[in-house]
Each structure stands twice: as structure tokens, then as C-alpha cells.
Design a protein around this motif. Structure first.
Motif, PDB file in Angstrom:
ATOM      1  N   VAL A 232       0.830  -1.203   0.000  1.00 33.95           N
ATOM      2  CA  VAL A 232       0.000   0.000   0.000  1.00 33.95           C
ATOM      3  C   VAL A 232       0.872   1.264   0.000  1.00 33.95           C
ATOM      4  O   VAL A 232       0.425   2.352  -0.351  1.00 33.95           O
ATOM      5  CB  VAL A 232      -0.973  -0.060   1.214  1.00 33.95           C
ATOM      6  CG1 VAL A 232      -0.320   0.427   2.457  1.00 33.95           C
ATOM      7  CG2 VAL A 232      -2.251   0.676   0.915  1.00 33.95           C
ATOM      8  N   LEU A 233       2.142   1.081   0.342  1.00 30.77           N
ATOM      9  CA  LEU A 233       3.059   2.219   0.334  1.00 30.77           C
ATOM     10  C   LEU A 233       3.640   2.496  -1.052  1.00 30.77           C
ATOM     11  O   LEU A 233       4.347   3.472  -1.250  1.00 30.77           O
ATOM     12  CB  LEU A 233       4.218   1.974   1.314  1.00 30.77           C
ATOM     13  CG  LEU A 233       3.809   1.851   2.765  1.00 30.77           C
ATOM     14  CD1 LEU A 233       5.009   1.530   3.641  1.00 30.77           C
ATOM     15  CD2 LEU A 233       3.153   3.143   3.235  1.00 30.77           C
ATOM     16  N   ASN A 234       3.364   1.609  -2.000  1.00 36.15           N
ATOM     17  CA  ASN A 234       3.886   1.791  -3.350  1.00 36.15           C
ATOM     18  C   ASN A 234       2.893   2.623  -4.170  1.00 36.15           C
ATOM     19  O   ASN A 234       1.828   2.152  -4.528  1.00 36.15           O
ATOM     20  CB  ASN A 234       4.076   0.406  -3.986  1.00 36.15           C
ATOM     21  CG  ASN A 234       4.540   0.493  -5.431  1.00 36.15           C
ATOM     22  OD1 ASN A 234       4.417   1.528  -6.060  1.00 36.15           O
ATOM     23  ND2 ASN A 234       5.050  -0.611  -5.936  1.00 36.15           N
ATOM     24  N   PRO A 235       3.239   3.877  -4.434  1.00 36.26           N
ATOM     25  CA  PRO A 235       2.278   4.752  -5.118  1.00 36.26           C
ATOM     26  C   PRO A 235       1.876   4.238  -6.497  1.00 36.26           C
ATOM     27  O   PRO A 235       0.733   4.400  -6.907  1.00 36.26           O
ATOM     28  CB  PRO A 235       3.014   6.087  -5.229  1.00 36.26           C
ATOM     29  CG  PRO A 235       4.445   5.806  -4.940  1.00 36.26           C
ATOM     30  CD  PRO A 235       4.486   4.581  -4.111  1.00 36.26           C
ATOM     31  N   PHE A 236       2.824   3.609  -7.202  1.00 38.09           N
ATOM     32  CA  PHE A 236       2.482   3.098  -8.536  1.00 38.09           C
ATOM     33  C   PHE A 236       1.422   2.009  -8.422  1.00 38.09           C
ATOM     34  O   PHE A 236       0.492   1.935  -9.216  1.00 38.09           O
ATOM     35  CB  PHE A 236       3.727   2.531  -9.229  1.00 38.09           C
ATOM     36  CG  PHE A 236       4.764   3.577  -9.485  1.00 38.09           C
ATOM     37  CD1 PHE A 236       4.599   4.498 -10.515  1.00 38.09           C
ATOM     38  CD2 PHE A 236       5.903   3.649  -8.707  1.00 38.09           C
ATOM     39  CE1 PHE A 236       5.552   5.459 -10.761  1.00 38.09           C
ATOM     40  CE2 PHE A 236       6.862   4.612  -8.947  1.00 38.09           C
ATOM     41  CZ  PHE A 236       6.693   5.524  -9.972  1.00 38.09           C
ATOM     42  N   TYR A 237       1.596   1.160  -7.428  1.00 35.91           N
ATOM     43  CA  TYR A 237       0.646   0.065  -7.255  1.00 35.91           C
ATOM     44  C   TYR A 237      -0.743   0.587  -6.918  1.00 35.91           C
ATOM     45  O   TYR A 237      -1.723   0.199  -7.561  1.00 35.91           O
ATOM     46  CB  TYR A 237       1.138  -0.895  -6.161  1.00 35.91           C
ATOM     47  CG  TYR A 237       0.078  -1.844  -5.684  1.00 35.91           C
ATOM     48  CD1 TYR A 237      -0.464  -2.791  -6.544  1.00 35.91           C
ATOM     49  CD2 TYR A 237      -0.395  -1.787  -4.370  1.00 35.91           C
ATOM     50  CE1 TYR A 237      -1.450  -3.656  -6.117  1.00 35.91           C
ATOM     51  CE2 TYR A 237      -1.383  -2.655  -3.941  1.00 35.91           C
ATOM     52  CZ  TYR A 237      -1.907  -3.589  -4.816  1.00 35.91           C
ATOM     53  OH  TYR A 237      -2.885  -4.439  -4.393  1.00 35.91           O
ATOM     54  N   VAL A 238      -0.839   1.480  -5.944  1.00 34.67           N
ATOM     55  CA  VAL A 238      -2.187   1.888  -5.509  1.00 34.67           C
ATOM     56  C   VAL A 238      -2.923   2.628  -6.618  1.00 34.67           C
ATOM     57  O   VAL A 238      -4.120   2.410  -6.832  1.00 34.67           O
ATOM     58  CB  VAL A 238      -2.161   2.716  -4.200  1.00 34.67           C
ATOM     59  CG1 VAL A 238      -1.766   1.831  -3.030  1.00 34.67           C
ATOM     60  CG2 VAL A 238      -1.272   3.934  -4.286  1.00 34.67           C
ATOM     61  N   SER A 255      -8.576   0.499   1.719  1.00 31.01           N
ATOM     62  CA  SER A 255      -7.240   1.002   2.071  1.00 31.01           C
ATOM     63  C   SER A 255      -6.484   1.431   0.816  1.00 31.01           C
ATOM     64  O   SER A 255      -5.754   2.430   0.822  1.00 31.01           O
ATOM     65  CB  SER A 255      -6.457  -0.087   2.804  1.00 31.01           C
ATOM     66  OG  SER A 255      -6.333  -1.221   1.980  1.00 31.01           O
ATOM     67  N   ILE A 256      -6.692   0.679  -0.270  1.00 30.65           N
ATOM     68  CA  ILE A 256      -6.030   1.036  -1.525  1.00 30.65           C
ATOM     69  C   ILE A 256      -6.556   2.372  -2.045  1.00 30.65           C
ATOM     70  O   ILE A 256      -5.797   3.247  -2.471  1.00 30.65           O
ATOM     71  CB  ILE A 256      -6.268  -0.063  -2.582  1.00 30.65           C
ATOM     72  CG1 ILE A 256      -5.706  -1.395  -2.115  1.00 30.65           C
ATOM     73  CG2 ILE A 256      -5.714   0.340  -3.936  1.00 30.65           C
ATOM     74  CD1 ILE A 256      -4.245  -1.562  -2.329  1.00 30.65           C
ATOM     75  N   TRP A 257      -7.882   2.513  -1.999  1.00 27.34           N
ATOM     76  CA  TRP A 257      -8.474   3.774  -2.451  1.00 27.34           C
ATOM     77  C   TRP A 257      -7.928   4.935  -1.625  1.00 27.34           C
ATOM     78  O   TRP A 257      -7.543   5.973  -2.176  1.00 27.34           O
ATOM     79  CB  TRP A 257     -10.000   3.735  -2.325  1.00 27.34           C
ATOM     80  CG  TRP A 257     -10.660   3.083  -3.502  1.00 27.34           C
ATOM     81  CD1 TRP A 257     -11.112   1.805  -3.568  1.00 27.34           C
ATOM     82  CD2 TRP A 257     -10.932   3.665  -4.782  1.00 27.34           C
ATOM     83  NE1 TRP A 257     -11.651   1.550  -4.803  1.00 27.34           N
ATOM     84  CE2 TRP A 257     -11.563   2.675  -5.571  1.00 27.34           C
ATOM     85  CE3 TRP A 257     -10.725   4.919  -5.331  1.00 27.34           C
ATOM     86  CZ2 TRP A 257     -11.977   2.901  -6.880  1.00 27.34           C
ATOM     87  CZ3 TRP A 257     -11.132   5.158  -6.644  1.00 27.34           C
ATOM     88  CH2 TRP A 257     -11.748   4.151  -7.400  1.00 27.34           C
ATOM     89  N   ALA A 258      -7.910   4.757  -0.322  1.00 28.72           N
ATOM     90  CA  ALA A 258      -7.447   5.839   0.554  1.00 28.72           C
ATOM     91  C   ALA A 258      -6.003   6.196   0.224  1.00 28.72           C
ATOM     92  O   ALA A 258      -5.650   7.370   0.087  1.00 28.72           O
ATOM     93  CB  ALA A 258      -7.567   5.412   2.017  1.00 28.72           C
ATOM     94  N   ALA A 259      -5.168   5.153   0.053  1.00 32.36           N
ATOM     95  CA  ALA A 259      -3.758   5.413  -0.246  1.00 32.36           C
ATOM     96  C   ALA A 259      -3.616   6.129  -1.584  1.00 32.36           C
ATOM     97  O   ALA A 259      -2.819   7.060  -1.729  1.00 32.36           O
ATOM     98  CB  ALA A 259      -2.983   4.094  -0.261  1.00 32.36           C
ATOM     99  N   ALA A 260      -4.405   5.685  -2.584  1.00 28.53           N
ATOM    100  CA  ALA A 260      -4.302   6.293  -3.909  1.00 28.53           C
ATOM    101  C   ALA A 260      -4.701   7.759  -3.854  1.00 28.53           C
ATOM    102  O   ALA A 260      -4.043   8.626  -4.446  1.00 28.53           O
ATOM    103  CB  ALA A 260      -5.188   5.537  -4.897  1.00 28.53           C
TER     104      ALA A 260
END
Lengths: 286, 241
Positions: A232-238, A255-260
Motif C-alpha cells: 500500500v506504500l507503493n504509489p504506482f501500485y495503488v 485502504s487502496i483507495w485511501a492510499a491512492a
């Protein structure tokens, strides 16, 4: 003076009153005016993007569809290889891979071209006053056009594998909005940084190459096991996952949406700060 | 009414290309107090302390040797470079004819380039098409209008650029002297068009080396040297002195 009045002054022509006082730079209102002016000239940016696309493939019979073919071959080849390596069912793996590769091509290409946002527009920038935002829109539009040539592949693969997604796939649209916002902010920021420091483009190339292998593009995030929570810390991934998840896995976790969204907001903020601070210097950097 | 007022305007160029631009130097410089920015950055004072006012009806020539700052001043007036110190105030729509080929897409046809130019000026597609027809007729390019610009001869390129660039009718016209190139037949028509453009404009600022051009078009001469104004006289006095 309100913003609307400030923006009026930023028109490329037709602005009747022009004041630039080094002692009173009004950085914020001029940066906002530039962005508003760029939006007003979006048709110009779109026309330039089409022209770029056409010129790039001038004389070739299939034009931008070459990109579609090469992506299709890549998906087929990598699909066979990696489904064997990772011991995954091909019909399960192929839709994932198709969406991943197409999204990654998009992200990688934008990152590469973003470096040249302003340096490639040198001739125009030194000739006439135009909102800098036009050049940013041009890059993003150009990449959207190029990505649109590969999108049909996704549906083809879905059909072939008998895995058409349900209505939750519509969540990919807000995901694309997140991706688009990142593209705009990234093109502005990288464009400025690369105009100032000519060493940045090779750094970006290297970072993108590393990110390709470090992010779950070819491999599925589940394969990481326990380590998955760090992804989830990988900006490209999220940012990729908010589009890919709805299409392939029936949605992305909150959590992915929030991180993105958090990452996008941070990128927009940094990019905006840079633009407000250095907009007036940009012409000297080119 | 159109006017230009410059109060102690200065513009400095950091010359990054000379070697101060690389990230390595920047990072290394950060580690030592002596190799700071100032030490390896070359700053060119392109314009120094310019104060002048130009009112409606004035036709101003900027003269001076190469590197005197004429084109930089034109770019400031066009809003491309913003003053680093001092103040610039202008009233009126601005049209700049600084570099004929700038903004031309070599792969696109002449017509497409004119449409693009119209869009740069913020016009609607219909207006742009009308502009293309007008510019096509004026430039005398005929069927070459629908051929990519990279196939044009130098003269044809200038004709197209001139036609495209003069589609506007600004109140403040900024011009570099490039328009003097072109074949004789075209220059007759070009002069007509220029005269109209200039007479429609309230202010003309023209950078030129050519005394004949200055005498013909201008009422006032600002002579620059090393980024400063060294004299600012009516045209008759300039040539008398």
C-alpha cells in the motif's frame, strides 16, 4: 482583487491590462490564472495532441495501432510464460496481465514524456505568451489518445477468457480520474524539474524500470504473502490498482483507495507549490 | 488607450547551459559553502534598469548591436519573460511577431498550421478556417497550402509564417525585423499588409538594424547597449545626432 478579475488578465490575447511588478509578484493568483487559461484553451491542447499522434506515426500503415499489436503480442507471450512460472490458470491470469500491462504502459509513457513537457515546447514558449497549462494538457491528452488504442484489447481478452466483469467495473471510472489527476500533476512537476535540471529524465527512466519490477504488474499481489500489507506504500501500485481492481477483481479495498487518493493529493500539492513558486522562472529555464 | 510603462525593469538570465545546471553540481555545491550557486552560476544581465513610457500613436524602433537586449525586451513586452526587478505595465491587446517559424509544426500542412495559429490566439474553429482561407489567398501558396510545411522552400516558409502571424490586429504590435526577408513580388503585398497592421495598431515596437526601415516606419528611436537604454530620441534627432 478577486480571482475572476485576476484570471481575466491572464488571457493570452484580449487581456487588456498587463502588470508585472517584481516587488508584488502575486504568485498564487497568476498560477491559478495560468491553469484557468490552459483549461480555456483545452481545444488547442487537444488539437496539438492529435497532431503529435499523427506525426509520430506518419507514413506507417497501421499508425498508432502498432502499439495495440505490440501490446497484444506482449500480453500473449508474457501470459503464457508467467502463468507457467507462477503456476496460475491462464484464463485467470490473462485478464489481470492485460489490464496491468496496458495501465503500466500508460503510466510509464506519461512519466517519460512528462519530462519533456516544457523543453519540447521551447519554440512556442519563447515565441508567445501561452498558459503553461496548455503544454501539460497536451501531454496528457496525447497519452490518453495513445492509451485509447489499447483499451479494446482489454475487452477482447475478457471475452476470450469468459470473464466479463459486472457493474462494479464502473468503479474503474473514478479510478481513471485518480490516474488522470496524477498524470496532470506529474506532467507539470516533472516538466518543470526536467526543464531546470537536465539530469532528471534518465533518473526517471531508471526509477520507472525499477518500479515496473517492484510493483505487481506481472505478478499478483497475493504472491507476496505477508509482505502484501506493505504494498500500500507503493504509489504506482495503488494508483494502478484503483483502475485494475474494479476491472479484474470486482473492486479495490478501501485502504487502496485511501492510499491512492492520499498519494494523488500529495502529488497535486507538491506540483502546485512548485508551479506557484517557479512559474515566472520557467521561461528562463527552457 | 494603449500604453506601455516600464519602471526600472531588469531581466537576468541564469545561463544554466554553460554548466551550472546539472544536478550533480547542485548537490556537490550543497556540501561545500564555497562552491555555492553564486560561484558557478553565470548570470547575464539582459536588461538593466529600463525606464520608459510609450503612448498611443507612437512607433518605436529598438536599435543596437547584437546582444544589446532588443529581442529580450520584445519578449518581456510580449509577456514571455517577467521582470526580475522593477515593474512593467501595459494596456492593450498584444501581438508579437518575434520568430517567424516558431509554433509552426513542420509535419503539418500550411493550412493546419494557420488553423493552429488561430487556436493559439483562442479563436473558434470556424474563425480559424476562415483565417486559413484568407491567409492562403494572401500568401499565394496555392496548392502548396495543403502540403506539409517541411517541403516548403525558405521563401514559402516565410510567406506562410508572415500570413499566419499577421492574422491578428493587436493594439500593441511587437515586431522583429525578420519580415524583410521574402521575394520582391511578395514584399509588395507584404508591405501593404504590414502598413494596415501597423496603422491599425496604436503602438508599434520594432527591433531593427536597418536605418531605412527605422526611418520608414518609426517616429522614435530607443538605442540600447549592453541591456541599457543609451538614448531615446525622436527619429529625426536620432539620425541628426
Amino acid at each position: 482583487m478577486g480571482y475572476s478579475a485576476a484570471m481575466q488578465r491572464e488571457m493570452p490575447t484580449g487581456a487588456d491590462h498587463y502588470v508585472r511588478d517584481a516587488a508584488d509578484p502575486r504568485m498564487l493568483s497568476r498560477a491559478l490564472g495560468d491553469l484557468a487559461g490552459g483549461w480555456r484553451l483545452r481545444r488547442l491542447a487537444w488539437a496539438l495532441a492529435w497532431l503529435d499522434t499523427r506525426n509520430r506515426y506518419r507514413g506507417s500503415v497501421f499508425g498508432p495501432f502498432w502499439l495495440t499489436f505490440s501490446t497484444a503480442v506482449m500480453i500473449g507471450g508474457l501470459g503464457l510464460l508467467y502463468s507457467t512460472l507462477l503456476k496460475l490458470d491462464l484464463r485467470e491470469y490473462l485478464p489481470f496481465l492485460a489490464v496491468s500491462l496496458i495501465l503500466w504502459n500508460m503510466i510509464g509513457q506519461i512519466a517519460g514524456e512528462a519530462c519533456l513537457t516544457f523543453t519540447n515546447a521551447e519554440a512556442i514558449i519563447r515565441q508567445m505568451r501561452l498558459p503553461y497549462a496548455v503544454h501539460v494538457l497536451r501531454i496528457v491528452f496525447r497519452n490518453a489518445i495513445s492509451a485509447a488504442h489499447s483499451l479494446p484489447l482489454i475487452f477482447l481478452v475478457f471475452l476470450l477468457c469468459g470473464r466479463l466483469p459486472g457493474p462494479e467495473a464502473l468503479l474503474a471510472l473514478p479510478g481513471l480520474l485518480v490516474l488522470g489527476t496524477c498524470a496532470l500533476a506529474g506532467a507539470l512537476l516533472l516538466g518543470m524539474l526536467c526543464a531546470r535540471f537536465r539530469d532528471i529524465p534518465p533518473i526517471v527512466t531508471n526509477v520507472m524500470q525499477l518500479a515496473f519490477f517492484m510493483s505487481p504488474v506481472l505478478w499478483k499481489p497475493e504472491l507476496l504473502g505477508e509482505g502484501q500489507k506493505w504494498l500500500v506504500l507503493n504509489p504506482f501500485y495503488v494508483v494502478m490498482e484503483v483502475v485494475r481492481g474494479p476491472l479484474v477483481e470486482g473492486g479495490a479495498p478501501a485502504s487502496i483507495w485511501a492510499a491512492a487518493i492520499l498519494f494523488t493529493a500529495a502529488l497535486v500539492a507538491v506540483s502546485a507549490l512548485f508551479f506557484v513558486r517557479f512559474r515566472a522562472r520557467l521561461a528562463f529555464w527552457i | 488607450m494603449a500604453f506601455i510603462r516600464s519602471d526600472a525593469m531588469s531581466v537576468e538570465f541564469p545561463l544554466y547551459h554553460v554548466g551550472a545546471r546539472s544536478l550533480k553540481k547542485r548537490l556537490l555545491a550543497g556540501s561545500s559553502a564555497r562552491l555555492r550557486d553564486e560561484a558557478n552560476r553565470i548570470v547575464v544581465s539582459a536588461l538593466r534598469d529600463l525606464s520608459f513610457a510609450i503612448g498611443p500613436g507612437e512607433r518605436v524602433a529598438l536599435v543596437g548591436s547584437n546582444g544589446a537586449g532588443k529581442t529580450t525586451l520584445l519578449r518581456c513586452l510580449a509577456g514571455i519573460y517577467e521582470p526580475v526587478r522593477g515593474r512593467l505595465e501595459m494596456q492593450g491587446t498584444v501581438g508579437a511577431l518575434i520568430d517567424p517559424a516558431a509554433g509552426m509544426d513542420q509535419e503539418a500542412t500550411g493550412r493546419e498550421n494557420i488553423v493552429l495559429r488561430g487556436m493559439f490566439l483562442g479563436r473558434s474553429p470556424a474563425e480559424c478556417e476562415a483565417m486559413a482561407d484568407e491567409a492562403g489567398a494572401f500568401s499565394g501558396l496555392g496548392e502548396f497550402l495543403d502540403v506539409p510545411v517541411r517541403t516548403y522552400s525558405a521563401g514559402m516558409g516565410i510567406r506562410l509564417a508572415f500570413a499566419a502571424a499577421t492574422l491578428m490586429s493587436p493594439q500593441i504590435l511587437l515586431m522583429d525585423e525578420w519580415f524583410l526577408a521574402g521575394d520582391a513580388d511578395f514584399m509588395v503585398r507584404a508591405t501593404e499588409r504590414l502598413e494596415r497592421l501597423v496603422s491599425d495598431a496604436q503602438i508599434l515596437v520594432l527591433a531593427s538594424h536597418d536605418n531605412a526601415v527605422v526611418r520608414r516606419w518609426c517616429t522614435r528611436v530607443i538605442r540600447m547597449e549592453g541591456g541599457r537604454i543609451v538614448s531615446d530620441l525622436p527619429v529625426a534627432e536620432h539620425f541628426a545626432g
